[in-house]
Design a protein around this motif. Structure first.
Motif, PDB file in Angstrom:
ATOM      1  N   SER A 466       9.520  45.257  10.159  1.00 43.16           N
ATOM      2  CA  SER A 466      10.255  44.179   9.793  1.00 43.16           C
ATOM      3  C   SER A 466      11.953  44.289  10.092  1.00 43.16           C
ATOM      4  O   SER A 466      12.299  45.286  10.296  1.00 43.16           O
ATOM      5  N   ILE A 467      12.636  43.059   9.644  1.00 40.95           N
ATOM      6  CA  ILE A 467      14.068  43.225   9.830  1.00 40.95           C
ATOM      7  C   ILE A 467      14.887  43.637   8.513  1.00 40.95           C
ATOM      8  O   ILE A 467      15.825  43.573   8.340  1.00 40.95           O
ATOM      9  N   GLU A 468      13.935  43.845   7.644  1.00 41.03           N
ATOM     10  CA  GLU A 468      14.545  44.085   6.078  1.00 41.03           C
ATOM     11  C   GLU A 468      15.291  45.587   6.153  1.00 41.03           C
ATOM     12  O   GLU A 468      16.171  45.520   5.478  1.00 41.03           O
ATOM     13  N   ASP A 469      14.940  46.222   7.070  1.00 43.64           N
ATOM     14  CA  ASP A 469      15.697  47.668   7.141  1.00 43.64           C
ATOM     15  C   ASP A 469      16.488  47.782   8.341  1.00 43.64           C
ATOM     16  O   ASP A 469      16.947  48.773   8.865  1.00 43.64           O
ATOM     17  N   LEU A 470      17.012  46.609   8.893  1.00 49.61           N
ATOM     18  CA  LEU A 470      17.861  46.593  10.051  1.00 49.61           C
ATOM     19  C   LEU A 470      18.852  47.476   9.866  1.00 49.61           C
ATOM     20  O   LEU A 470      19.539  47.339   8.662  1.00 49.61           O
ATOM     21  N   ARG A 471      19.256  48.243  10.713  1.00 50.87           N
ATOM     22  CA  ARG A 471      20.618  49.069  10.692  1.00 50.87           C
ATOM     23  C   ARG A 471      21.883  48.905  10.909  1.00 50.87           C
ATOM     24  O   ARG A 471      22.884  49.450  10.612  1.00 50.87           O
ATOM     25  N   TYR A 472      21.851  47.595  11.565  1.00 51.39           N
ATOM     26  CA  TYR A 472      23.142  47.199  11.807  1.00 51.39           C
ATOM     27  C   TYR A 472      23.338  45.598  11.663  1.00 51.39           C
ATOM     28  O   TYR A 472      22.247  44.853  12.051  1.00 51.39           O
ATOM     29  N   ASN A 473      24.566  45.182  10.839  1.00 51.65           N
ATOM     30  CA  ASN A 473      24.458  43.701  10.499  1.00 51.65           C
ATOM     31  C   ASN A 473      24.652  42.845  11.929  1.00 51.65           C
ATOM     32  O   ASN A 473      24.224  41.695  11.811  1.00 51.65           O
ATOM     33  N   ASN A 474      25.278  43.339  12.865  1.00 50.26           N
ATOM     34  CA  ASN A 474      25.763  42.487  14.116  1.00 50.26           C
ATOM     35  C   ASN A 474      25.112  43.196  15.143  1.00 50.26           C
ATOM     36  O   ASN A 474      25.610  44.372  15.491  1.00 50.26           O
ATOM     37  N   VAL A 475      24.239  42.529  15.958  1.00 49.34           N
ATOM     38  CA  VAL A 475      23.609  42.847  17.060  1.00 49.34           C
ATOM     39  C   VAL A 475      24.334  42.203  18.278  1.00 49.34           C
ATOM     40  O   VAL A 475      24.273  41.059  18.337  1.00 49.34           O
ATOM     41  N   VAL A 476      25.118  42.771  18.927  1.00 46.35           N
ATOM     42  CA  VAL A 476      25.869  42.437  19.875  1.00 46.35           C
ATOM     43  C   VAL A 476      25.872  42.502  21.336  1.00 46.35           C
ATOM     44  O   VAL A 476      25.612  43.661  21.825  1.00 46.35           O
ATOM     45  N   ILE A 477      25.345  41.601  22.093  1.00 42.01           N
ATOM     46  CA  ILE A 477      25.102  41.711  23.586  1.00 42.01           C
ATOM     47  C   ILE A 477      26.487  41.735  24.429  1.00 42.01           C
ATOM     48  O   ILE A 477      26.987  40.594  24.384  1.00 42.01           O
ATOM     49  N   ALA A 478      26.966  42.874  25.165  1.00 40.93           N
ATOM     50  CA  ALA A 478      28.053  42.954  25.889  1.00 40.93           C
ATOM     51  C   ALA A 478      27.648  43.248  27.279  1.00 40.93           C
ATOM     52  O   ALA A 478      27.380  44.173  27.861  1.00 40.93           O
ATOM     53  N   THR A 479      28.071  42.112  27.820  1.00 41.73           N
ATOM     54  CA  THR A 479      27.603  42.096  29.376  1.00 41.73           C
ATOM     55  C   THR A 479      28.933  41.838  30.111  1.00 41.73           C
ATOM     56  O   THR A 479      29.404  40.906  29.590  1.00 41.73           O
ATOM     57  N   ASP A 480      28.902  41.918  31.750  1.00 42.27           N
ATOM     58  CA  ASP A 480      29.809  41.655  32.579  1.00 42.27           C
ATOM     59  C   ASP A 480      29.879  39.954  32.482  1.00 42.27           C
ATOM     60  O   ASP A 480      28.921  39.353  32.559  1.00 42.27           O
ATOM     61  N   ALA A 481      31.235  39.499  32.621  1.00 37.05           N
ATOM     62  CA  ALA A 481      31.238  38.023  33.154  1.00 37.05           C
ATOM     63  C   ALA A 481      31.034  37.778  34.500  1.00 37.05           C
ATOM     64  O   ALA A 481      31.847  37.037  35.080  1.00 37.05           O
ATOM     65  N   ASP A 482      29.734  38.083  34.753  1.00 38.06           N
ATOM     66  CA  ASP A 482      29.279  37.559  36.335  1.00 38.06           C
ATOM     67  C   ASP A 482      27.943  37.138  36.263  1.00 38.06           C
ATOM     68  O   ASP A 482      27.439  37.077  35.151  1.00 38.06           O
ATOM     69  N   VAL A 483      27.338  36.799  37.315  1.00 35.11           N
ATOM     70  CA  VAL A 483      25.896  36.354  37.575  1.00 35.11           C
ATOM     71  C   VAL A 483      25.061  37.257  36.935  1.00 35.11           C
ATOM     72  O   VAL A 483      24.023  36.997  36.206  1.00 35.11           O
ATOM     73  N   ASP A 484      25.276  38.626  37.450  1.00 37.47           N
ATOM     74  CA  ASP A 484      24.254  39.645  36.867  1.00 37.47           C
ATOM     75  C   ASP A 484      24.238  39.837  35.400  1.00 37.47           C
ATOM     76  O   ASP A 484      23.333  40.083  34.891  1.00 37.47           O
TER      77      ASP A 484
END
Length: 614
Positions: A466-484
């Motif tokens: 479950s997410i009750e024991d989630l280790r990080y408050n913010n889960v951030v997707i960091a990808t390039d600013a292009d099509v891929d």
């Protein structure tokens, strides 16, 4: 050199100084407004809570909320603050009507701090009270009284109006996100059937309470049986089972949305299992009964005890003043009412049983795969190069900084390398993907264990059960600013929406915004996140300025990157509001290549192409 500890080191702070120096003690984390539990929303909540308390006591059926730019205005039509105590109620700590149980029963705001915190943390705060043809107002600046005119006559209806502007010295670069306010106000409407809330002219109103909440929050066509709606004295429950993974709960105490659950949620989960086992006379595994459940639970108690001022988790064990255990109270209610319901509704009872048996089959089929995958993950974690972990974690349950904990999910060595070198190792972790992840749309949860990257990611986040024991408050997707980069972003979003939608619903998932351009001359450098920002920078620095286009995260040096993931980090929240159908959304973006989706992609790629060629 030894530092002397003398009388001069002892300081006494007044209430304003203390709130402004330690705001986290009163409103949790500050934030920029990108998360639904950021401080600016807590300020709004504290004011509206007082209006709700008036409604619960039978005074006023309408609340008006107006939010424009940075200013918030909240007007109720209750009794109004007693005119002689208007200043004291918003500027004298531990002063208020909530201490008198004759005036307020089962209220949310019980500690006399909420409105004072709003006052102290606002650059402008104004209170108006209207009672029986007379009005009293007072104005403040950061908690300091700046205007206290005498009472005047008025023809307005009774009630209280609070106006405030959050202080940008405390809440830096903040903005109100309409979707977060929308969710907050709908919850107030669901919990107070019959109340009307007008938000910037739009009406929020519910007739059936938690039944309406589940109807809006879920896709009715995926329900295994019609929503079960049970109501009693001081308790209301709505529940159904669907086809999603995990458990999804909306829990409330005295109208307060307890996002982290608490004793009432634990009592419900336990009581549901016991009632179902007794009804079917079978010793079901707890996970089989709860798998794919969506439920809303609301209780009202006198003198609730929360684990923090932000009231996101109930800590009470008893329902005062009777002293009855919350566990016993919820169990007795569910045992009688749910058992009666299942006996009277055979089709629902049969459908629930089928859903439980299906969960049992799926669990047994996955047992072997899961065991092997977890052994591999345990071995990999000993020297897992994919995860550069931080030192503080959300599930430590201690310390203010746990709410700052962030994991960046990125792709490629260059991008992850820049973030790793620039990050705060106390609170920021990096998980590096190897190329594009698998499109898991319409696949079963087996793939999470069979795919090494997905399995390592769920272990890094600690969300397998479950997410009750989630280790990080913010889960951030960091990808390039292009099509891929956009494609990788969609694939990661699909993974979370398919298998862990509650992580998204609870406001933990974000997209990292990084600058597209750097504009600089010999004296100044400006980073721009859009074409319009670039044009503004050129106007300011001159047309001859040097322009750099960042096509990938790896092109930004670690020294530069540190400013984009620090105090001024721009995060775009991934929001699932009440009318977002997850299955249909995933099918549209990640399913068969329909003409509509082709048109969407073509239109958006034109924008990307234009930006790339600038």
């Amino acid at each position: 050199m030894e530092v002397k500890y003398t009388e001069e080191n002892i300081r006494s702070l007044d209430w304003r100084e203390h709130i402004r120096m330690r705001p986290g003690m009163y409103i949790g984390k500050l934030g920029s407004g990108s998360s639904p539990d950021d401080g600016i929303y807590v300020l709004v909540k504290e004011v509206i809570d007082n209006c709700i308390d008036e409604y619960m006591m039978g005074h006023g059926t309408k609340i008006e909320v107006t939010i424009s730019d940075e200013k918030v205005i909240v007007r109720d039509y209750g009794r109004g603050i007693p005119l002689g105590k208007v200043v004291d109620c918003v500027a004298k700590i531990n002063t208020g009507g909530k201490y008198d149980s004759k005036a307020f029963q089962k209220s949310v705001g019980l500690n006399g701090v909420g409105t004072k915190a709003v006052n102290a943390l606002s650059s402008y705060f104004c209170v108006r009270s209207i009672r029986d043809g007379k009005e009293k107002m007072a104005e403040f600046h950061r908690g300091q009284l700046i205007s206290d005119p005498p009472k005047t006559k008025t023809t307005e209806a009774n009630g209280t109006q609070i106006t405030f502007i959050p202080d940008n010295e405390i809440f830096k670069n903040f903005r109100f996100i309409p979707e977060h306010l929308d969710g907050l106000l709908w919850n107030y409407a669901y919990l107070n059937a019959g109340l009307s809330i007008l938000f910037n002219g739009e009406k929020y109103h519910s007739k059936k309470g938690l039944f309406d909440l589940l109807t809006k929050k879920t896709e009715v066509e995926t329900h295994r049986y019609p929503i079960i709606h049970l109501q009693g004295d001081d308790i209301e429950i709505a529940m159904t089972h669907g086809s999603h993974y995990g458990e999804q709960y909306y829990t409330f105490v005295n109208g307060q949305y307890t996002t982290q659950g608490g004793t009432h949620l634990s009592a419900f989960r336990e009581a549901l299992l016991k009632t179902v086992r007794d009804f079917y006379k079978k010793d079901f595994d707890p996970s089989d009964v709860r798998q794919a459940i969506t439920a809303a639970v609301s209780i009202r108690v006198q003198d609730p005890v929360f684990e923090s001022q932000t009231k996101t988790k109930l800590g009470s064990l008893t329902i005062a003043p009777k002293g009855a255990s919350i566990r016993v109270f919820v169990n007795d209610f569910l045992k009688k009412r749910l058992d009666d319901y299942l006996h009277k509704n055979k089709e629902t009872a049969d459908s629930l049983l089928k859903r439980i048996m299906q969960s049992e089959r799926e669990r047994k089929e996955m047992a072997g795969i899961r065991k092997l995958a977890n052994q591999r993950a345990k071995k990999a974690n000993l020297h897992n190069k994919k995860l550069r972990d931080c030192k503080v974690h959300l599930n430590n349950r201690r310390g203010d900084r746990r709410y700052d904990t962030t994991i960046f999910i990125t792709e490629g060595d260059s991008a992850s390398g820049s973030i790793t070198k620039a990050r705060d190792i106390q609170t920021q972790a990096v998980f590096s993907l190897r190329g594009k992840p698998l499109n898991c749309y319409n696949l079963t949860k087996k793939i999470v264990y069979q795919n090494e990257e997905f399995n390592l990611l769920q272990h890094a986040l600690n969300i397998e059960e479950s997410i009750e024991d989630l280790r990080y408050n913010n889960v951030v997707i960091a990808t390039d600013a292009d099509v891929d980069g956009m494609h990788i972003r969609l694939l990661i979003l699909t993974f979370f929406l398919q298998f862990f939608p509650e992580l998204v619903r609870n406001g933990h998932l974000y997209i990292l915004q990084t600058p597209l351009f750097r504009v600089r001359n010999k004296k100044q450098t400006i980073y721009c996140y859009s074409e319009s920002e670039k044009q503004q920078a050129l106007k300011k620095l001159g047309k001859q300025s040097e322009i750099t286009r960042f096509k990938g995260l790896g092109e930004i040096s670690p020294n530069e990157f540190s400013r984009f993931i620090g105090e001024d980090m721009r995060l775009e929240p991934v929001i699932l509001n009440h009318n977002t159908p997850v299955d249909k959304t995933l099918d549209y973006y990640m399913g068969k290549n329909t003409p509509n989706r082709q048109r969407f992609i073509i239109d958006n790629l034109k924008v990307e192409k234009d930006v790339a060629n600038v």
